[in-house]
Enzyme design. Structure first.
Site, mmCIF file in Angstrom:
data_model
loop_
_atom_site.group_PDB
_atom_site.id
_atom_site.type_symbol
_atom_site.label_atom_id
_atom_site.label_comp_id
_atom_site.label_asym_id
_atom_site.label_seq_id
_atom_site.Cartn_x
_atom_site.Cartn_y
_atom_site.Cartn_z
ATOM 1 N N GLU A 487 -3.933 2.570 -5.892
ATOM 2 C CA GLU A 487 -2.980 2.256 -6.960
ATOM 3 C C GLU A 487 -1.971 3.398 -7.149
ATOM 4 O OE1 GLU A 487 -2.030 -0.258 -8.378
ATOM 5 O OE2 GLU A 487 -1.048 0.406 -10.211
ATOM 6 N N GLU A 494 6.409 2.078 -4.686
ATOM 7 C CA GLU A 494 7.304 1.049 -5.224
ATOM 8 C C GLU A 494 8.459 1.594 -6.050
ATOM 9 O OE1 GLU A 494 4.146 -0.767 -8.517
ATOM 10 O OE2 GLU A 494 5.475 -2.117 -7.492
ATOM 11 N N HIS A 510 -11.175 9.870 10.678
ATOM 12 C CA HIS A 510 -11.218 8.832 11.708
ATOM 13 C C HIS A 510 -9.818 8.403 12.151
ATOM 14 C CE1 HIS A 510 -15.532 8.535 11.388
ATOM 15 N NE2 HIS A 510 -15.405 8.474 10.068
ATOM 16 N N LYS A 609 9.028 -8.731 -10.897
ATOM 17 C CA LYS A 609 7.792 -8.614 -11.668
ATOM 18 C C LYS A 609 6.849 -9.782 -11.426
ATOM 19 C CE LYS A 609 5.455 -6.604 -15.060
ATOM 20 N NZ LYS A 609 4.767 -5.385 -14.580
HETATM 21 O O1 M6R Z 1 1.389 -10.699 -12.000
HETATM 22 P P1 M6R Z 1 0.410 -10.235 -10.979
HETATM 23 O O2 M6R Z 1 -0.536 -9.220 -11.494
HETATM 24 O O3 M6R Z 1 -0.317 -11.364 -10.314
HETATM 25 O O4 M6R Z 1 1.292 -9.523 -9.866
HETATM 26 C C1 M6R Z 1 0.714 -9.035 -8.692
HETATM 27 C C2 M6R Z 1 1.621 -8.060 -8.005
HETATM 28 O O5 M6R Z 1 2.823 -8.681 -7.641
HETATM 29 C C3 M6R Z 1 1.929 -6.837 -8.880
HETATM 30 O O6 M6R Z 1 0.770 -6.185 -9.259
HETATM 31 C C4 M6R Z 1 2.849 -5.853 -8.135
HETATM 32 O O7 M6R Z 1 2.148 -5.267 -7.092
HETATM 33 C C5 M6R Z 1 3.402 -4.822 -9.109
HETATM 34 N N1 M6R Z 1 4.749 -4.522 -8.793
HETATM 35 C C6 M6R Z 1 2.628 -3.563 -9.105
HETATM 36 O O8 M6R Z 1 3.210 -2.539 -9.822
#
Ligand code: M6R
Length: 614
Positions: A487, A494, A510, A609
């Site tokens: 994470e 990102e 490895h 998002k």
């Molecule tokens: O709305 P969701 O949690 O299903 O979205 C999943 C991913 O698209 C989301 O977590 C994405 O990776 C974010 N940009 C992470 O910061």
């Protein structure tokens, strides 16, 4: 991805549309556009890039456009066709009388386009959406009825869509429909709104109706008619929308992401409220409908999620296997849906999603439901598609998250997994009572510890400056903090576009160790517990290859200062709970690096998002 908004009523539509698009910008920001009807003529205004470009264009014609009391708007995350003005929505037909906005993907658009071109339709964009505009126009020419034209068009289009359509010849009317993409209708006094999501309309109304798949709604200022694709009239069910408009403010922070990081202590308090009441009382998860017999018969748990939610799910796996003695598989939803998965009514499938609208996860849970599995959804959006299709629900109560990079929703999901694991363990009696009480005690202490971490953010800011010009980053951890490493790396990738990878520390030797030299920062997540010494040895191995070492630790061992260039210290914490604390400095590190590099923190390039396409 993509957001749509529409208004029909007695007010000027322009500001309502622009305000709606502003609050949907998290769904995409490649281009934006609106269609209005001024003095009986449909007009389109479109601009590539950020919404501000559209606002500049509409400002030049403000007085003129403001005369329209109807309009539809769109914010785009490009799928078919580059993010240009020509590909921006709304799209129209040859005669320019139809305007249409779309969220989703029309899968058979190529076949439709060939057919429509043969009929004389002239295409001006590379989008899949433009086919729907021409199709609706041709159906309208046959029927002289906009609702019927949209209904007939939906019979021919395949794929996912939320659509809003206006027609120059049908005064003050919006027709909207959906299939596998979210859409709601807001209800006001002599006015209606349509939107992909609540923030677009919450300032204007709290009364709404969520459309189901294959429903078509026709809106005028004084009427709403709901039908299905077979033309049966349907009854309308209203709901009270849950949010206050104030939730969308930055509250003095420079970015939503920073504000959301700082909200995390309160988010933990909210998630625990009413569910963890006292250390010696059982966890209360009212919306989880799993009784003792169901749990006893469970043969496995499968968790499906994407991105950050997937990392929260991985923490969940450690907890559930540890406390509940049930085998747990965690898989990206996008993989789960394209292979034969084994499961039945004795398999619990958990979908984790901030938005509750991620297309891959929706498909995964539908597939699992079809084979008889119980579906439990962990989501920040109790009004979402996933929540509405769930058998059981854990609403994670993080509040609206605007920044594209998820932070507080991650913590809320992780805390929800602690509650779920303890809840199952209490019902199954699979864990030692005192162990569960220790975790509960630590959970209650977490908000204060998080506040302490946040109060030392200057230290992380300095570290960010020191490493901001690195081209690559490696995060290492073991055990329950391996997801923390993933994470942390995802956050950095990102929003700063720096190549960052999370590895289990034991895997370094490895292969990845070959990449190490004096230009490579390695951040070790070194929390006290079972694997502390192992990670320390792995860090020594990295240091021996000249990597630049950073430690994130709750140890006060002064010797760490010899091995690591920077040591970020955390309050002492029980290892099981440590992922909640350890992720916060990594969120801040990513934030400060991105800010230092001048990146668009809240709206990183190429992302959106809510990922509503597969
Ligand atoms: O709305 P969701 O949690 O299903 O979205 C999943 C991913 O698209 C989301 O977590 C994405 O990776 C974010 N940009 C992470 O910061």
């Amino acid at each position: 991805m993509c957001g749509i908004v529409g208004y029909v009523g007695e007010k000027s539509a322009l500001d309502i549309l622009l305000e709606g698009l502003t609050n949907l910008e998290y769904r995409g920001y490649d281009s934006a556009g609106i269609a209005v009807n001024v003095k009986g003529k449909v007009e389109l205004y479109k601009a590539e890039g950020k919404l501000q470009n559209l606002k500049n264009i509409t400002n030049e014609n403000r007085e003129h456009i403001s005369q329209s009391v109807i309009g539809i708007g769109h914010i785009r995350w490009a799928t078919h066709g580059a993010p240009t003005t020509a590909n921006a929505h709304p799209h129209s037909c040859n005669c320019g009388r139809v305007a249409i906005v779309h969220n989703g993907i029309i899968e058979n658009y190529k076949e439709l386009r060939v057919k429509l071109e043969k009929q004389g339709c002239v295409f001006r964009s590379q989008t899949d959406t433009e086919t729907v505009a021409h199709l609706v126009a041709s159906k309208y020419a046959e029927t002289n009825d906009l609702t019927e034209a949209v209904r007939l068009a939906t019979k021919e289009i395949e794929g996912a869509y939320a659509l809003a359509v206006i027609h120059q010849d049908v005064k003050n009317t919006i027709v909207a429909t959906r299939r596998n993409a979210p859409l709601l209708v807001g209800i006001g006094e002599n006015e209606y709104y349509v939107a992909s999501d609540v923030p677009a309309i919450i300032k204007y109304t709290k009364k709404a109706m969520y459309l189901d798949d294959n429903q078509i709604v026709t809106l005028t200022p004084s009427s709403m008619k709901l039908i299905d694709t077979d033309n049966n009239e349907l009854s309308q069910k209203y709901e009270e929308l849950p949010w206050e408009p104030v939730a969308l403010s930055k509250m003095g922070y420079k970015h939503f992401m920073l504000k959301e990081i700082h909200e995390q202590p309160d988010v933990v308090r909210n998630v625990l409220a009413g569910k963890l009441r006292a250390i010696d009382e059982n966890i209360i998860l009212k919306e989880v409908k799993l009784d003792k017999d169901t749990l006893k018969n469970l043969n496995r748990i499968q968790i499906v999620a994407c991105g950050t939610s997937l990392h929260a799910a991985m923490v969940g796996k450690y907890l559930i296997e540890d406390l509940c003695d049930i085998a747990v598989d965690v898989e990206p939803s996008s993989e789960y849906i394209y292979r034969k998965t084994v499961g039945d009514k004795n398999t619990l499938v958990i979908g984790v999603s901030q938005s509750g609208e991620t297309a891959d996860t929706i498909t995964a849970i539908r597939q699992a439901k079809a084979r008889g599995s119980h579906i439990l959804i962990v989501t920040n959006r109790p009004d979402s598609t996933m929540a509405r299709e769930a058998d059981s629900l854990i609403p994670v109560s993080a509040g609206i998250e605007v920044s594209v990079a998820a932070t507080k929703s991650y913590i809320a999901q992780v805390i929800s997994f602690y509650l779920l694991a303890i809840h199952i363990a209490e019902i199954k009696e699979s864990a030692n009572k005192s162990e569960l009480e220790t975790i509960k005690r630590e959970l209650i202490l977490l908000p204060q510890k998080l506040e302490k971490v946040l109060s030392h953010k200057e230290e992380i800011q300095l570290c960010a400056k020191k490493f901001a010009n690195s081209k690559d980053f490696i995060f290492i951890a073991r055990g329950i903090n391996f997801p923390t490493a993933l994470e942390g790396a995802l956050k950095l990738k990102e929003i700063s576009y720096i190549n960052a990878t999370g590895y289990t520390a034991g895997e370094l030797k490895h292969g990845p160790i070959a990449m190490l030299d004096e230009s490579m920062p390695v951040l070790s997540i070194l929390m006290k517990g079972k694997v502390y010494d192992k990670i320390l040895s792995n860090s020594e191995e990295a240091k021996a290859r000249n990597a630049r070492m950073i430690a994130l630790t709750d140890s006060d061992d002064s010797k760490l200062n010899e091995l690591f260039e920077v040591v970020i210290r955390l309050p002492e914490i029980n290892e099981t709970l440590s992922p909640v604390l350890a992720i916060v400095p990594l969120q801040l590190l990513a934030y400060y690096i991105a800010e230092f590099l001048g990146k668009d923190v809240d709206q990183p390039r190429n992302l959106a998002k809510s990922v509503t396409v597969e």
